[in-house]
Design an enzyme around this catalytic site. Structure first.
Site, PDB file in Angstrom:
ATOM      1  N   HIS A  62      29.967  22.645 -10.194  1.00  0.00           N
ATOM      2  CA  HIS A  62      29.200  23.526  -9.085  1.00  0.00           C
ATOM      3  C   HIS A  62      29.548  23.087  -7.992  1.00  0.00           C
ATOM      4  CE1 HIS A  62      26.399  20.791  -6.850  1.00  0.00           C
ATOM      5  NE2 HIS A  62      26.447  20.227  -7.872  1.00  0.00           N
ATOM      6  N   CYS A  63      29.567  24.241  -6.989  1.00  0.00           N
ATOM      7  CA  CYS A  63      29.836  24.178  -5.504  1.00  0.00           C
ATOM      8  C   CYS A  63      28.560  24.861  -4.757  1.00  0.00           C
ATOM      9  CB  CYS A  63      31.215  24.814  -5.203  1.00  0.00           C
ATOM     10  SG  CYS A  63      31.367  26.572  -5.607  1.00  0.00           S
ATOM     11  N   ARG A  64      29.099  25.481  -3.517  1.00  0.00           N
ATOM     12  CA  ARG A  64      28.051  26.217  -3.034  1.00  0.00           C
ATOM     13  C   ARG A  64      27.559  27.620  -3.547  1.00  0.00           C
ATOM     14  NH1 ARG A  64      28.393  29.955   1.218  1.00  0.00           N
ATOM     15  NH2 ARG A  64      26.765  30.095   2.460  1.00  0.00           N
TER      16      ARG A  64
END
Length: 99
Positions: A62-64
């Site tokens: 995951h990221c932003r």
């Protein structure tokens, strides 16, 4: 293959064993995180040896917003990781859901 924030939250609430990698930058991680292993996207090629999961194990990235983790998903798949799932919407969707 992707995973929704709802599915991830449900699995976390059940204390399921999961391997999660956060590919954001350290300052983003410091602001808010869900306890994943931090390996920024730009460092991923040099830090593959830090991934403590078999190549056939489920890995959630995951990221932003889901864009960088999508690239991480593609990269890990190209390196032979067969079950990498991208968190749809990333931490923005996680926070928007109120988690």
């Amino acid at each position: 293959m992707d995973i929704t924030v709802e599915e991830l939250k449900e699995r976390m609430d059940k204390n399921e064993a999961m391997y999660i990698i956060d590919v954001r930058e350290e300052n983003e991680y410091d602001e808010f995180n869900i306890g994943a292993q931090l390996i920024p996207l730009g460092e991923l090629p040099e830090r593959l040896d830090e991934i403590k999961a078999d190549k056939d194990a489920e890995i959630i990235v995951h990221c932003r917003s889901g864009a960088r983790s999508g690239r991480a998903q593609q990269y890990l798949s190209s390196e032979g990781y067969g079950n990498v799932r991208n968190l749809v919407g990333g931490m923005l969707a996680w926070q928007a859901a109120g988690y």
